[in-house]
Write an enzyme that holds these catalytic residues in place. Structure first.
Site, PDB file in Angstrom:
ATOM      1  N   ARG A 173       1.010  -1.283  -0.072  1.00 37.86           N
ATOM      2  CA  ARG A 173      -0.335   0.051  -0.096  1.00 37.86           C
ATOM      3  C   ARG A 173       1.066   1.205   0.018  1.00 37.86           C
ATOM      4  O   ARG A 173       0.417   2.607   1.021  1.00 37.86           O
ATOM      5  CB  ARG A 173      -0.450   0.450   1.261  1.00 37.86           C
ATOM      6  CG  ARG A 173      -1.552  -1.293   1.225  1.00 37.86           C
ATOM      7  CD  ARG A 173      -3.192  -1.086   0.038  1.00 37.86           C
ATOM      8  NE  ARG A 173      -4.238  -1.783   0.446  1.00 37.86           N
ATOM      9  CZ  ARG A 173      -3.814  -3.024   0.469  1.00 37.86           C
ATOM     10  NH1 ARG A 173      -2.999  -3.753  -0.466  1.00 37.86           N
ATOM     11  NH2 ARG A 173      -5.277  -4.340  -0.052  1.00 37.86           N
TER      12      ARG A 173
ATOM     13  N   GLU B  20      -4.881   3.664   5.766  1.00 38.51           N
ATOM     14  CA  GLU B  20      -4.385   3.572   4.722  1.00 38.51           C
ATOM     15  C   GLU B  20      -5.455   4.915   3.663  1.00 38.51           C
ATOM     16  O   GLU B  20      -4.631   5.270   2.685  1.00 38.51           O
ATOM     17  CB  GLU B  20      -5.295   2.200   3.982  1.00 38.51           C
ATOM     18  CG  GLU B  20      -4.765   1.992   2.488  1.00 38.51           C
ATOM     19  CD  GLU B  20      -5.756   0.745   2.196  1.00 38.51           C
ATOM     20  OE1 GLU B  20      -5.464  -0.320   2.707  1.00 38.51           O
ATOM     21  OE2 GLU B  20      -6.622   1.407   1.311  1.00 38.51           O
TER      22      GLU B  20
ATOM     23  N   SER C   8     -10.815  -0.755   3.608  1.00 38.68           N
ATOM     24  CA  SER C   8      -9.690  -0.439   4.212  1.00 38.68           C
ATOM     25  C   SER C   8      -9.849   0.708   4.821  1.00 38.68           C
ATOM     26  O   SER C   8      -8.458   1.343   4.323  1.00 38.68           O
ATOM     27  CB  SER C   8      -8.681  -1.776   4.738  1.00 38.68           C
ATOM     28  OG  SER C   8      -9.273  -2.651   4.145  1.00 38.68           O
TER      29      SER C   8
HETATM   30  P1  FAD Z   1      -8.330   8.772  -5.304  1.00 39.67           P
HETATM   31  O1  FAD Z   1      -9.322   8.687  -3.941  1.00 39.67           O
HETATM   32  O2  FAD Z   1      -9.611   9.944  -5.423  1.00 39.67           O
HETATM   33  O3  FAD Z   1      -7.104   9.631  -4.566  1.00 39.67           O
HETATM   34  C1  FAD Z   1      -6.461   8.631  -3.481  1.00 39.67           C
HETATM   35  C2  FAD Z   1      -4.999   9.938  -3.264  1.00 39.67           C
HETATM   36  O4  FAD Z   1      -4.295   9.428  -5.044  1.00 39.67           O
HETATM   37  C3  FAD Z   1      -5.255  10.979  -3.714  1.00 39.67           C
HETATM   38  O5  FAD Z   1      -4.077  11.929  -2.782  1.00 39.67           O
HETATM   39  C4  FAD Z   1      -4.869  11.873  -4.480  1.00 39.67           C
HETATM   40  O6  FAD Z   1      -5.027  13.295  -5.162  1.00 39.67           O
HETATM   41  C5  FAD Z   1      -4.625  10.883  -5.593  1.00 39.67           C
HETATM   42  N1  FAD Z   1      -4.232  10.493  -6.635  1.00 39.67           N
HETATM   43  C6  FAD Z   1      -5.457  10.584  -7.087  1.00 39.67           C
HETATM   44  N2  FAD Z   1      -5.274  10.684  -8.729  1.00 39.67           N
HETATM   45  C7  FAD Z   1      -3.744  10.763  -8.981  1.00 39.67           C
HETATM   46  C8  FAD Z   1      -3.296  10.607  -9.681  1.00 39.67           C
HETATM   47  N3  FAD Z   1      -3.830  11.116 -11.573  1.00 39.67           N
HETATM   48  N4  FAD Z   1      -2.030  11.438  -9.738  1.00 39.67           N
HETATM   49  C9  FAD Z   1      -1.629  11.551  -9.035  1.00 39.67           C
HETATM   50  N5  FAD Z   1      -2.496  11.847  -7.626  1.00 39.67           N
HETATM   51  C10 FAD Z   1      -3.476  10.560  -7.526  1.00 39.67           C
HETATM   52  N6  FAD Z   1      -7.751  -0.505  -2.106  1.00 39.67           N
HETATM   53  C11 FAD Z   1      -6.818  -1.719  -2.456  1.00 39.67           C
HETATM   54  O7  FAD Z   1      -5.468  -1.629  -2.605  1.00 39.67           O
HETATM   55  N7  FAD Z   1      -7.829  -2.715  -2.087  1.00 39.67           N
HETATM   56  C12 FAD Z   1      -8.631  -2.861  -2.201  1.00 39.67           C
HETATM   57  O8  FAD Z   1      -9.190  -4.262  -2.444  1.00 39.67           O
HETATM   58  C13 FAD Z   1      -9.795  -1.964  -2.018  1.00 39.67           C
HETATM   59  N8  FAD Z   1     -10.956  -2.414  -1.901  1.00 39.67           N
HETATM   60  C14 FAD Z   1     -12.054  -1.203  -1.354  1.00 39.67           C
HETATM   61  C15 FAD Z   1     -12.965  -0.878  -1.680  1.00 39.67           C
HETATM   62  C16 FAD Z   1     -13.638  -0.366  -1.105  1.00 39.67           C
HETATM   63  C17 FAD Z   1     -15.649  -0.490  -1.196  1.00 39.67           C
HETATM   64  C18 FAD Z   1     -12.967   0.791  -1.582  1.00 39.67           C
HETATM   65  C19 FAD Z   1     -14.345   2.554  -1.486  1.00 39.67           C
HETATM   66  C20 FAD Z   1     -12.032   1.325  -1.469  1.00 39.67           C
HETATM   67  C21 FAD Z   1     -11.114  -0.048  -1.794  1.00 39.67           C
HETATM   68  N9  FAD Z   1      -9.950   0.344  -1.983  1.00 39.67           N
HETATM   69  C22 FAD Z   1      -9.073  -0.843  -2.318  1.00 39.67           C
HETATM   70  C23 FAD Z   1      -8.820   0.750  -1.810  1.00 39.67           C
HETATM   71  C24 FAD Z   1      -8.918   2.606  -3.258  1.00 39.67           C
HETATM   72  O9  FAD Z   1      -9.902   1.683  -4.103  1.00 39.67           O
HETATM   73  C25 FAD Z   1      -8.028   2.580  -4.490  1.00 39.67           C
HETATM   74  O10 FAD Z   1      -7.049   3.378  -3.079  1.00 39.67           O
HETATM   75  C26 FAD Z   1      -7.962   3.126  -5.184  1.00 39.67           C
HETATM   76  O11 FAD Z   1      -6.836   3.521  -6.308  1.00 39.67           O
HETATM   77  C27 FAD Z   1      -8.493   4.985  -5.253  1.00 39.67           C
HETATM   78  O12 FAD Z   1      -8.323   5.756  -6.462  1.00 39.67           O
HETATM   79  P2  FAD Z   1      -9.265   6.477  -6.496  1.00 39.67           P
HETATM   80  O13 FAD Z   1      -8.825   7.173  -7.871  1.00 39.67           O
HETATM   81  O14 FAD Z   1     -10.762   6.857  -5.931  1.00 39.67           O
HETATM   82  O15 FAD Z   1      -8.421   7.399  -5.200  1.00 39.67           O
HETATM   83  N1  EPU Z   2     -11.017 -10.654   9.879  1.00 44.31           N
HETATM   84  C1  EPU Z   2     -11.525 -11.071  11.190  1.00 44.31           C
HETATM   85  N2  EPU Z   2     -12.584  -9.798  11.666  1.00 44.31           N
HETATM   86  C2  EPU Z   2     -13.191  -8.861  10.759  1.00 44.31           C
HETATM   87  C3  EPU Z   2     -12.728  -8.975   9.656  1.00 44.31           C
HETATM   88  C4  EPU Z   2     -11.470  -9.966   9.228  1.00 44.31           C
HETATM   89  O1  EPU Z   2     -11.913 -11.667  11.885  1.00 44.31           O
HETATM   90  O2  EPU Z   2     -14.388  -7.978  11.125  1.00 44.31           O
HETATM   91  C5  EPU Z   2      -9.943 -11.371   9.816  1.00 44.31           C
HETATM   92  C6  EPU Z   2     -10.931 -12.233   8.919  1.00 44.31           C
HETATM   93  O3  EPU Z   2     -11.166 -13.309   9.379  1.00 44.31           O
HETATM   94  C7  EPU Z   2      -9.291 -13.045   8.179  1.00 44.31           C
HETATM   95  C8  EPU Z   2      -8.234 -11.578   8.486  1.00 44.31           C
HETATM   96  O4  EPU Z   2      -9.281 -10.738   9.090  1.00 44.31           O
HETATM   97  O5  EPU Z   2      -8.645 -13.776   9.206  1.00 44.31           O
HETATM   98  C9  EPU Z   2      -8.198 -10.937   7.286  1.00 44.31           C
HETATM   99  O6  EPU Z   2      -9.432 -10.382   6.714  1.00 44.31           O
HETATM  100  P1  EPU Z   2      -9.980 -10.538   4.735  1.00 44.31           P
HETATM  101  O7  EPU Z   2      -9.570 -11.088   4.338  1.00 44.31           O
HETATM  102  O8  EPU Z   2     -11.228  -9.202   5.013  1.00 44.31           O
HETATM  103  O9  EPU Z   2      -8.703  -9.142   4.447  1.00 44.31           O
HETATM  104  P2  EPU Z   2      -8.328  -8.397   5.322  1.00 44.31           P
HETATM  105  O10 EPU Z   2      -6.600  -7.777   5.547  1.00 44.31           O
HETATM  106  O11 EPU Z   2      -9.567  -7.050   6.144  1.00 44.31           O
HETATM  107  C10 EPU Z   2      -7.059  -7.158   2.915  1.00 44.31           C
HETATM  108  C11 EPU Z   2      -7.207  -5.887   2.344  1.00 44.31           C
HETATM  109  C12 EPU Z   2      -8.335  -5.403   1.946  1.00 44.31           C
HETATM  110  C13 EPU Z   2      -8.281  -6.648   0.257  1.00 44.31           C
HETATM  111  C14 EPU Z   2      -8.164  -7.665   0.863  1.00 44.31           C
HETATM  112  C15 EPU Z   2      -8.378  -9.295   0.369  1.00 44.31           C
HETATM  113  C16 EPU Z   2      -5.504  -4.064   3.068  1.00 44.31           C
HETATM  114  C17 EPU Z   2      -5.696  -3.307   3.954  1.00 44.31           C
HETATM  115  N3  EPU Z   2      -6.476  -5.155   3.370  1.00 44.31           N
HETATM  116  O12 EPU Z   2      -8.365  -6.717   4.324  1.00 44.31           O
HETATM  117  O13 EPU Z   2      -7.609  -4.124   0.757  1.00 44.31           O
HETATM  118  O14 EPU Z   2      -9.527  -6.783  -0.346  1.00 44.31           O
HETATM  119  O15 EPU Z   2      -7.116  -8.217   1.979  1.00 44.31           O
HETATM  120  O16 EPU Z   2      -6.899  -9.317  -0.602  1.00 44.31           O
HETATM  121  O17 EPU Z   2      -4.614  -5.001   3.434  1.00 44.31           O
HETATM  122  C18 EPU Z   2      -8.062  -1.668   1.097  1.00 44.31           C
HETATM  123  O18 EPU Z   2      -7.319  -1.645   0.760  1.00 44.31           O
HETATM  124  O19 EPU Z   2      -8.670  -1.015   1.166  1.00 44.31           O
HETATM  125  C19 EPU Z   2      -8.692  -3.237   0.858  1.00 44.31           C
HETATM  126  C20 EPU Z   2     -10.008  -3.552   1.153  1.00 44.31           C
END
Ligand code: FAD
Ligand code: EPU
Length: 337
Positions: free
Chosen positions: A160, A333, A236
C-alpha cells in the site's frame, strides 16, 4: 469549471466538504493550461475519491481526472504491453483484460478507483499487487509541467505504498498514463489466497480460467465489503500492521488464535488489523453518523451526514485502543485531505 461545489458525489465516504473550484480534466492540454494560469492556487488531484477523507473544505481547485484512452503498444505470443490513461476506471480495465483473456489483474477485480491512482498505493487484493504488472508510470510535474516516466523500480512500490505516496512527492506528480504488461500464455493463476479455492470448489470448477478467478473474487468482495453507493466508506481504513517474530510470539501467548501472514521479509509477519479491531470489540459499533462496519471491522462507515473529522475521531479512538491492548500502532491507509 465549477465554483463553490459540494464534493459529496466525488468521494465514496460521502463527506459533504466543499471545494472553491472543481475542473473536469479531459486532456493533458487542459491540465497544463490550468497549471499555467493558476500557478499559486492549491490543487488536489482526484480520481474516484475512493481512498480519501475530507477533513475540511478544499480551498483551491480540485482536478477531477477524466483523461481516457487505452492502446496496445506491443504484442507477442506470450504477452501484451498496454498503455492506459489515468482517468479510465480500474474495474473496467480489469473487465477488458478478463474478456480478452489477458492474465495478471483478474484478482484485482472490483477495486474502486481510476487507473491513474492504482500505482499511488500499489493497490492489492487476493495475493496480487498492481506492481506485479506495471512496467512504468508516466507523470506530469504539477509545478513545471515537465513529463517524467518512472520505471517500476523507481516507483519504490511497497505494501500500500509507492514513491507517489511519500509526503514530499504527494500532489507533485499527476499520473496521466500507466504501462502494463499482461500475459497471454505461460501464466499461472493465483488462487491460493482467501476463499478463492473454496468458491471455485463450490462451483465445481476444477480447471479455472482467468474469468473464473475474476468472478470468484467479485463474489467474495460483494459478500464482504459494503457498497459505497449504499453506505459511505473507503474500503480498509487502516493498513495491516507488520510485527517482528518476537512481537508475534508475545501476542500468541495472550491470543493463541491470532491470524498472521508471512511476508517477503524474514521474521516479519503481517497481522490483519480487522481481526485486532474485531477482537477489541469495535465491530458493528455505531456513534451517531459514524461507525465500524458490522461485517468488516477494518471498514469505517458514514451512515449519512458525518463529517470527516467525526470519522477521524473514531479512527483515533480505535488507534489508541489497539495500541493499549496489543502494543501495535495502526496506520491509516486512507488519505486525509
Ligand atoms: P482517490 O481517492 O481519488 O485518490 C487517492 C489519492 O491519490 C489522493 O491523495 C489523490 O490526490 C491521489 N491521486 C488520485 N489520482 C491521482 C493521479 N492521477 N495522480 C497522482 N495522484 C493522484 N484498495 C486496495 O488496494 N485494495 C482493495 O481491495 C480495495 N478495496 C476497496 C473497496 C472499497 C469498497 C473501497 C471504497 C475502496 C477500496 N480500496 C482498495 C481503496 C481504493 O479503491 C484504492 O486506493 C484506489 O486506487 C483509489 O482510487 P481513486 O481513483 O478513487 O483515488
Ligand atoms: N477479520 C476478522 N474480523 C473482521 C475482519 C477480518 O476477524 O471484522 C479477519 C478475517 O477472519 C481474516 C483476516 O482478518 O482472518 C483478513 O480479513 P480479510 O480477508 O477480509 O482481509 P483484510 O486483511 O481485512 C485486506 C486488504 C483489502 C483486500 C483484502 C483481500 C488491507 C489493508 N486490506 O483486507 O484491501 O481487498 O485483504 O485481499 O491490506 C483496501 O485496501 O481498501 C482493501 C479493501
Amino acid at each position: 469549471m465549477y465554483k463553490d461545489i459540494s464534493l459529496k458525489p466525488y468521494n465514496t465516504f460521502g463527506i459533504d466538504a466543499k471545494a472553491d473550484w472543481l475542473a473536469e480534466i479531459d486532456s493533458e492540454e487542459q491540465l497544463l493550461t490550468i497549471i499555467d494560469d493558476m500557478p499559486d492556487m492549491p490543487k488536489l488531484i482526484l480520481g474516484q475519491g475512493s481512498n480519501v477523507l475530507f477533513l475540511n473544505d478544499f480551498k483551491g481547485i480540485v482536478l477531477h481526472n477524466n483523461i481516457l484512452g487505452k492502446r496496445i503498444v506491443d504484442e507477442n505470443e506470450d504477452s501484451i504491453t498496454v498503455k492506459v490513461k489515468g482517468g479510465e476506471s480500474w474495474h473496467d480495465f480489469v473487465l477488458w483484460a478478463v474478456d480478452n483473456n489477458y492474465g495478471g489483474i483478474e484478482n484485482l477485480a472490483l477495486i474502486p478507483g481510476k487507473v491513474g491512482t492504482a500505482p499511488m498505493q500499489n493497490i492489492g487484493a487476493y495475493g496480487v499487487e498492481v506492481k506485479d504488472v506495471i512496467e512504468s508510470v508516466h507523470t506530469l510535474n504539477m509545478t513545471t509541467c515537465q513529463p517524467k516516466t518512472f520505471t517500476n523500480e523507481e516507483c519504490a512500490f511497497g505494501y500500500r505504498d509507492s514513491i507517489f505516496k511519500q509526503p514530499e512527492n504527494k500532489g507533485q506528480y499527476f499520473i496521466n498514463e500507466v504501462t502494463f504488461k499482461l500475459y497471454k500464455r505461460n501464466y499461472r493463476l493465483k488462487t491460493g489466497y482467501g476463499a478463492i479455492q473454496q468458491v471455485l470448489k463450490q462451483k465445481h470448477i476444477k480447471h479455472p480460467g482467468i474469468k473464473d478467478v475474476a468472478q470468484a473474487v467479485m463474489e467474495i468482495r460483494r459478500s464482504k465489503l459494503p457498497d459505497p453507493k449504499k453506505i459511505g466508506n473507503a474500503g480498509s481504513f487502516f493498513k495491516n500492521p507488520f510485527v517482528s517474530q518476537q512481537q508475534l510470539k508475545n501476542l500468541q501467548q495472550n491470543y493463541p488464535q491470532i491470524p498472521y501472514y508471512n511476508t517477503d521479509k524474514k521474521d516479519i509477519y503481517k497481522i490483519p488489523a480487522g481481526w485486532l479491531i474485531d477482537q477489541a470489540g469495535w465491530k458493528g459499533k455505531r456513534f451517531g453518523a459514524v461507525g465500524v462496519h458490522p461485517n468488516q471491522a477494518l471498514v469505517l462507515v458514514n451512515y449519512g451526514g458525518a463529517t470527516g473529522q467525526e470519522v477521524k475521531d473514531l479512527a483515533n479512538k480505535i488507534i489508541d485502543d489497539i495500541q493499549h491492548k496489543y502494543a501495535i500502532t495502526l496506520t491509516p491507509e486512507v488519505n486525509f485531505i
